[in-house]
Structures are given as C-alpha cells and as structure tokens.
Scaffold this motif. Sequence first.
Motif, PDB file in Angstrom:
ATOM      1  N   LEU A  72      17.359  38.696  12.320  1.00  0.00           N
ATOM      2  CA  LEU A  72      18.531  39.812  13.379  1.00  0.00           C
ATOM      3  C   LEU A  72      17.458  40.179  13.650  1.00  0.00           C
ATOM      4  CD1 LEU A  72      20.841  41.597  10.809  1.00  0.00           C
ATOM      5  CD2 LEU A  72      21.148  40.213  11.697  1.00  0.00           C
ATOM      6  N   GLN A  73      17.864  40.409  15.155  1.00  0.00           N
ATOM      7  CA  GLN A  73      16.519  40.829  16.414  1.00  0.00           C
ATOM      8  C   GLN A  73      16.294  42.638  15.638  1.00  0.00           C
ATOM      9  OE1 GLN A  73      17.636  40.706  20.456  1.00  0.00           O
ATOM     10  NE2 GLN A  73      15.493  40.845  21.412  1.00  0.00           N
ATOM     11  N   SER A  74      14.734  42.328  15.993  1.00  0.00           N
ATOM     12  CA  SER A  74      13.858  43.606  15.135  1.00  0.00           C
ATOM     13  C   SER A  74      13.383  44.281  16.384  1.00  0.00           C
ATOM     14  CB  SER A  74      13.461  43.648  14.351  1.00  0.00           C
ATOM     15  OG  SER A  74      13.331  42.957  14.349  1.00  0.00           O
TER      16      SER A  74
ATOM     17  N   VAL B 159      20.413  35.198  14.329  1.00  0.00           N
ATOM     18  CA  VAL B 159      19.591  34.199  14.655  1.00  0.00           C
ATOM     19  C   VAL B 159      19.999  32.832  13.123  1.00  0.00           C
ATOM     20  CG1 VAL B 159      18.040  32.393  15.363  1.00  0.00           C
ATOM     21  CG2 VAL B 159      18.096  34.671  16.491  1.00  0.00           C
ATOM     22  N   PRO B 160      20.579  31.984  13.008  1.00  0.00           N
ATOM     23  CA  PRO B 160      20.890  31.459  11.561  1.00  0.00           C
ATOM     24  C   PRO B 160      19.632  30.559  11.811  1.00  0.00           C
ATOM     25  CG  PRO B 160      22.858  31.984  12.644  1.00  0.00           C
ATOM     26  CD  PRO B 160      22.021  31.557  14.380  1.00  0.00           C
ATOM     27  N   GLU B 161      19.481  29.839  10.445  1.00  0.00           N
ATOM     28  CA  GLU B 161      18.106  29.525  10.014  1.00  0.00           C
ATOM     29  C   GLU B 161      18.697  28.003  10.347  1.00  0.00           C
ATOM     30  OE1 GLU B 161      18.954  27.181   5.762  1.00  0.00           O
ATOM     31  OE2 GLU B 161      17.822  28.695   5.578  1.00  0.00           O
ATOM     32  N   GLY B 162      17.918  27.076  11.349  1.00  0.00           N
ATOM     33  CA  GLY B 162      18.068  26.435  11.980  1.00  0.00           C
ATOM     34  C   GLY B 162      18.492  26.500  13.688  1.00  0.00           C
ATOM     35  N   TYR B 163      18.635  27.245  14.086  1.00  0.00           N
ATOM     36  CA  TYR B 163      18.640  27.658  15.730  1.00  0.00           C
ATOM     37  C   TYR B 163      17.275  27.970  16.412  1.00  0.00           C
ATOM     38  CZ  TYR B 163      23.982  27.235  14.313  1.00  0.00           C
ATOM     39  OH  TYR B 163      25.314  26.953  14.219  1.00  0.00           O
ATOM     40  N   ASP B 164      17.173  27.958  17.695  1.00  0.00           N
ATOM     41  CA  ASP B 164      16.558  27.957  18.006  1.00  0.00           C
ATOM     42  C   ASP B 164      16.779  29.641  18.862  1.00  0.00           C
ATOM     43  OD1 ASP B 164      14.737  29.145  20.429  1.00  0.00           O
ATOM     44  OD2 ASP B 164      14.810  27.112  21.645  1.00  0.00           O
ATOM     45  N   PRO B 165      15.510  30.867  18.303  1.00  0.00           N
ATOM     46  CA  PRO B 165      16.314  32.319  18.808  1.00  0.00           C
ATOM     47  C   PRO B 165      16.165  32.922  20.181  1.00  0.00           C
ATOM     48  CG  PRO B 165      14.238  32.114  16.812  1.00  0.00           C
ATOM     49  CD  PRO B 165      14.541  30.125  17.556  1.00  0.00           C
TER      50      PRO B 165
ATOM     51  N   ASN C  48      11.422  41.246  21.932  1.00  0.00           N
ATOM     52  CA  ASN C  48      11.437  40.029  22.192  1.00  0.00           C
ATOM     53  C   ASN C  48      12.359  39.200  21.346  1.00  0.00           C
ATOM     54  OD1 ASN C  48       9.102  39.666  24.060  1.00  0.00           O
ATOM     55  ND2 ASN C  48       8.077  39.933  22.090  1.00  0.00           N
ATOM     56  N   PRO C  49      13.258  37.587  21.896  1.00  0.00           N
ATOM     57  CA  PRO C  49      13.766  36.711  21.365  1.00  0.00           C
ATOM     58  C   PRO C  49      13.342  36.537  19.491  1.00  0.00           C
ATOM     59  CG  PRO C  49      14.082  36.522  23.341  1.00  0.00           C
ATOM     60  CD  PRO C  49      13.123  37.377  23.014  1.00  0.00           C
ATOM     61  N   THR C  50      12.264  36.579  19.204  1.00  0.00           N
ATOM     62  CA  THR C  50      11.960  35.690  17.873  1.00  0.00           C
ATOM     63  C   THR C  50      11.051  37.120  17.109  1.00  0.00           C
ATOM     64  OG1 THR C  50       9.242  36.016  19.821  1.00  0.00           O
ATOM     65  CG2 THR C  50      10.461  33.860  19.528  1.00  0.00           C
ATOM     66  N   ASP C  51      11.132  38.773  17.682  1.00  0.00           N
ATOM     67  CA  ASP C  51      11.147  39.374  16.773  1.00  0.00           C
ATOM     68  C   ASP C  51      12.678  39.740  16.131  1.00  0.00           C
ATOM     69  OD1 ASP C  51       8.897  39.400  18.496  1.00  0.00           O
ATOM     70  OD2 ASP C  51       9.689  41.279  19.533  1.00  0.00           O
ATOM     71  N   LEU C  52      12.131  38.687  14.938  1.00  0.00           N
ATOM     72  CA  LEU C  52      13.182  38.588  14.039  1.00  0.00           C
ATOM     73  C   LEU C  52      13.317  39.685  12.176  1.00  0.00           C
ATOM     74  CD1 LEU C  52      14.843  35.324  14.360  1.00  0.00           C
ATOM     75  CD2 LEU C  52      15.387  37.440  15.315  1.00  0.00           C
ATOM     76  N   THR C  53      14.028  39.728  12.360  1.00  0.00           N
ATOM     77  CA  THR C  53      13.942  40.318  10.510  1.00  0.00           C
ATOM     78  C   THR C  53      15.138  39.691   9.742  1.00  0.00           C
ATOM     79  OG1 THR C  53      14.029  42.703  10.852  1.00  0.00           O
ATOM     80  CG2 THR C  53      13.978  42.401   8.839  1.00  0.00           C
ATOM     81  N   THR C  54      14.726  38.917   8.539  1.00  0.00           N
ATOM     82  CA  THR C  54      15.197  37.327   8.098  1.00  0.00           C
ATOM     83  C   THR C  54      15.811  38.170   6.470  1.00  0.00           C
ATOM     84  OG1 THR C  54      13.321  36.008   8.931  1.00  0.00           O
ATOM     85  CG2 THR C  54      15.107  34.789   7.174  1.00  0.00           C
ATOM     86  N   TYR C  55      17.143  38.047   6.565  1.00  0.00           N
ATOM     87  CA  TYR C  55      18.000  38.381   5.710  1.00  0.00           C
ATOM     88  C   TYR C  55      18.159  36.891   4.465  1.00  0.00           C
ATOM     89  CZ  TYR C  55      18.239  42.944   7.381  1.00  0.00           C
ATOM     90  OH  TYR C  55      17.691  44.411   7.854  1.00  0.00           O
TER      91      TYR C  55
END
Length: 796
Positions: A578-580, A510-516, A583-590
């Motif tokens: 990256l999904q962690s 999920v790149p920045e600016g995209y809806d998870p 849920n689709p909103t559970d993301l780890t940001t790199y």
Amino acid sequence: MLKNYFTTGIRNLLKQKGYSILNIIGLSFGLAASLIIFLYVQEDLSYDKFNTNYDRIARLLTIDNAEGVSSKLVGVTAPPLGPAAETELPEVLKSARISGGGKLDLSYEDKMLKCDAGFRTESSLFEVFDFKIIDGKKTGALDEPNSIAITQTLAKRIFGDANPIGKTIKLNQTTELHVTALVADPPKNSHIQFDLLRSLTPGPNEDGFKQFLQTWQGIGMFTYVLLDKPLQASVLNPKLKAIADKNNAIAFFTPVAQPLSDVHLHSKEILFETNANKSDMLNVYVLSVIAILIVALAIVNFVNMVTAKSAGRAKEVGMRKVIGARRSQLIAQHLMESLIITFVAGALAVVAVMLAIPLLNNVYQRFGDFTILLQPTNVFLILGLLLTVGLLAGLYPAFVLSSFNPALVLKGSFKNSAGGIRLRKALVVLQFTISIALMVGTGIVYQQMRFIYTADLGYNRDQVVTIALNGQNANKATTFKDELLRNPNIVAAGTSSTRIGQQLGRTGIVPEGYDPKSSNIITSIMTVDDSFVSTLGMTMKEGRNFSLQYNDSLNMIINEEMTRLLKWENAVGKKIGLQSGPNPTDLTTYTVVGVVKDFHFATIRHKLEPMFMLYTKNNGSLAVKIKAEGMKDGLAHIEQTWKSLMPGASFEYAFLDEQFANLYRNEQAFSNMFTHFTLLAITIAGLGLFALSAFTAEQRKKEIGIRKVLGASQGTILYKLSAEFIQLITVAFVVASVIAYFVMDRWLHDFQYAIKIGAGIFVASGLASLLIALLTISFQALKASWTNPVDSLRSE
C-alpha cells in the motif's frame, strides 16, 4: 337542448342504478389510480427544479478506470478540481464543494443530540443552489473556520424559539462551532438534504484536512459548478481532463460532468455520492405505463358494459327514431350519459386521491402533493382527461346504438349482432391481457425483492445492533466492547471502520509481482478488529482471522474476489503493498494471512468487488450480536454502558437488518406501488367481467330456461356461460405472457444479482385470472340457474 340531454341522461342512469354504479366505481378507481401515479411521477420529475439555475448547474464525477473496479462512475472528484475549473474555464461561473456527510454529535449547554446530515461546504453553495438563508450572514456565511449554517428544524431542536445566530455549539464535546446563518429546510425534492453545513475552511488543528483540500492524488469531494449556459459535456469534459492532467492527477481518474437534471433519475450506476432518495427513470416509465393501462381498463369496462347493454336499449333507440329523432341527437344523448358518468367518477376520484395521498405517502415514504392537482394547468389537464375519457368511452357505443334500423331493432334482431359480439370479445381479451401482464409483473417484482432480502450476503444480520462511535469516542471502542461482553445477553461484538451496507473507501494496491510504477489496481478497504468477522458470522475460506495472539499490524485479510482478480490459487503468505509516501515506490508491505468468503459489503445493486481488511483495534462502528430472548435487557445494558463510558455523547443504535432494508427503500416502495395498482387493475377488470356476465346471463335467460326444463344441471349451465370467457382469457394469457416477459426481463437487467424468470409465475397468474373469472361468472350463472324457468320463458 343540452339541458334536455342532461336531464334525460340523469333519468336513464337512475333507472339503471346497478349498471351506473358499476360504471362509476370502475371509472373512479381507474382515474384515482392514474392521478395518484401522476403525483408520484411529478414528484420524481420535479427534483432540483426549485433552483433558479437548474439548467446551468452540473455535478462533476470521476470515471475510475483502474483494475479491480466494476462500478466505474463515482460521485467524487479531486478536491481542487472545482476551484481550478472556476479559475481557468470562462464557462464555469462558480464552483461549490461538499465534503463528508453523516450523523454528528452536537451539544449545547446541557442538551445533547444527533444531527442526521452534517456536511462541510463553502459559501458559494448558496450562490449555485437556491437554499434560502433566513437570518444571519447572507454572503460569506461559511468563510470563517468552524462557522456553521443550520436549518430551521435543527435550530428548533437545539435552541427552541431563541435566535440561534451568534450562538456556539460543540461537536463531539470538543470542537466549537459558531452559528452564522439560519437556513430554510432544504426542499424535499432536493437531492442534497442537510441539517448542518460547516465551513470547508480548515481550522487551526486541521492540517490533515488542509492537505486533503489541496491534493490531486486522490478523489473524495462532491463538486458542483454553475455554468454560463446549459452543459455541453462533450465540450467541458476534455477541458476538465486537461486541468487534471496539468496538475498531475492520477492518470486513470477521468473527470466528467453530469447535468443536474440527471442526478435524481439517471445515477443508478454511480457510487460515492450524496443523493437522497435516488430513483430511476425506468421506474417512472413503468409507473406511467401502469397509469395508462389502468385508465384503459376503465374505458374498456365502460365500452364493454355499454355495448353489452345495447340490446336492452335497442328498442328505446328504435322508438326514438320512429318518432323522428335524428342520429346526431341520439349520438349526443349517449355521449352526454357517458360524460355524466365520467365527470361523476372524476369528482369521486379527486376526493379519493385527497384522502388517500397522506396515507400512501407514509406507506411509500414519498411526498406526493395533492395541491399540485389544484394548479390551473393541472385542473385543465384533469378536465381534458375526463372529457377525453368520456368521449372515448361513449363514442363507439353512441355511434353503434344510433345506427340501428328501427324496423329491425323493434323485432330484437340486434341482440345477436356479430359486430357487437366481436367487440365484446376483443375488449375482454384486452382487459385480461392488461390484468395478467400486471399480475406477472407484480409476481416478478415480489420475487426479486424477496431474493434481495433473503440472498446469502456472506454475513448474518439477525439480532445485530450497530452503534456509531464518532470523534474521540472511537478510541474507547475496545473498552466499550469489553464492557458489553460482560452481559450474558451479549453474544459477540466487533468493530470496523465502516458499517456493513455502506460503501467502503478505495485505495491503490501493488500485489507482489507487479511494477509499482505501472500498477493501477484499486480495491475497497476497511479496517476491523479481531472479533468483527466472527460477530457477523463470516466464513474464513483460507488461513486465519485476525487474533490477539499475533501481531497483525502488517497483515491483511482479502476476499475471494481479490484472489480471482490477482489469479492467486494459494493467497495466504502473499504480499500486497500500500502506498505510504508521495512516490509510487513508497510502499508499506502487508502479508495476507486469510481469505474471507465473499460478502456484500455494499448493496447488491452493484457487482461484488475485490476488497481487503486491515487490523485496527479501535474503529468507528461497533456491531453487537444479542440473544433474541434477551434483546430488551441487552439493549438496556448497552445504553447504560454507553452513558458511563461516553458522558456527553448522545446514544443511538440501529438494527442491522433494518438498515439493510432501508438501503432498498425505493425498490420496496416501487414494489408496493406495483402490487397495489395491480390489485386495483384486477378489481376494475373483475367489475367489468361481473357486469358483462350479468348481461350475458340476461340475454341467454330463455336458453337457460329451456335447458333447465330439459334437465340441465347447475354445472352444465355454469360451463355454458363460462366456456366462452375461459377461451378469451386463455388468448389473453398467451399475449400477456409474451409482453410481460420482455418488459420484466428488461427491468431485471438493472440488478447485478437478479432472479431467473421461471414459468411458475406465468402459470400462477394464468390460474389466478381464471379463478377470478370463474368466481365472477359463477355468481351470475348460479343466479340464472336458480331462476324458475317458467319466469324466464314467460318474460319473452
């Protein structure tokens, strides 16, 4: 009567030994080549047909409709799909799943070895496929955790002549595996090749694997189903999709079915599959056409030489007619001579194939089986082929020779028959059209293979050795690497999760600016350490490489293709999630800290795709760069270090350039076969031209004698004899160039990265054919020019 025809035919052939030998050699070469190609085509067409239920087995695939993926069709499915289809669909009688695949470290007592192809699967595999259990449990062999079935070859390596059933071996020095079944080695024409099959049932410490088997939120399982009738994909595919939707599988993953008959020859676009020795139906078509063309060349040679020789036999035919021979008898006599030559050539061809096939199998890495030719059906096919070739090669000359008017031929008027001259011209054009087209094809195949081996892949594979670190050994990767770098012959070393050249795993981003919740971008992923990029000679286009000076645990490096997909002009500093969690909103940001120049992490059969790297200190694959002059000492140091750090683990390494070449083994084998059979075709055409130029020189010997008396030079005589052939070859060149261009352009369409067809290969092939013709004709021309003109004129 037949005996008389046969005896007379043998006598006539022995009277013209040179003519007969050239005919027999040309035909035997052509027939041998066609039989060899037949064996290799049969090999390709025989894949998986040993299975009793061949026409009712299907492989389940997935269409990956996510953005960022160019190769949409993959050979893996959601792990629960097979059992769900078996439970819910009455047409699915049984399902069988296979997971993993690769080399395993095994040990038994004090013996350590590597298993080349180990998989996890379930007992139903033996119900779907006809892999034969020789000893042990016939049913439920792989029901219990850590139970294994091993092949006879692997059993011999581990246990010698002892019975393996009930014995225990260790995987990676830790996991105990119990032998419950001994299996016959899988047939060579099986697309599934294995040494060891381990139970798919999770063991007590395999909670992660248990979750993997139950998840619908990813794909990673090879799945096969046995159906109640041959696959109707249009009927089964919607039902598979309905099962996936009901279980909330990822929406852009669409399951589809492929018949087993398509797996070997119709899977060129499919990634992530277990498919040993995968080939392509187009190669089968091309080889079949080459076989037909070579046989056609041999027949053309025969017809050409017989019609050219007809003037010499015209008086014989005239005399036979004068003393009462009927036309049917003359036709039968000439057909008998043709059949004698053909069957002698056929016998020589079969012997040649028997002697050549073992050698060619090693060269092409194939397993053509000569005994196939001895099967009753194929024996009749070969006899039919010989009879057909003999009749085709002898029919026209027989009718022409038997139609002579005895009053005219005894005066020698047939020598200048317009019909015979036109036929010979047409046959020469046909011969060289085939030869030139094959030369052009060979040149283009060679250029494409050279392009593959010399293309800029974005990394340097020279003097690089790769080593797999299985199981717990991967945790020692950094220690192992640091010890290796103490040796001055070791230039650099780096680790990665996957060796370059193997297909990377894929994951959603999920790149920045995209809806998870709506993002459906999937890209390839690998983990590397801080020295991997530099070890492989990759180039950083933006930002920096991973470094021990920073905490890179939440940083990533992306490739240029990723920036093009996301339309980022300045990627450094951008964020990708990256999904962690579930849920689709559970993301780890790199954070993107660098952009690496595009490199082909898989083969160049497929379009380069977006990918990213994450930092991990220890990984399962080690790449080591060694000085060329210190290769021997460097390898010795690597092995010594391995044994001191990894006791109990077998040591094995491979050169990266050899592994790269192995990725294109089938293409290289096809290239070699194309080249070899083209050279054979040129040889056959050359034999025909040699004989034809000899007869032309013989027919024109009086003309040559007169020209010599009038002062003609050898060059003039050569020109007079070769000018007509050169004109015919020029016509053949034009026709062959058009045909070869369209055929080879179609062949190159199968490569994502291919050469552009240039004029050079056509010019080179045309000049080569002219040179071959001139060298062939010049021998006869010089022989004629050296003849005393008195002898030539006296002969009339």
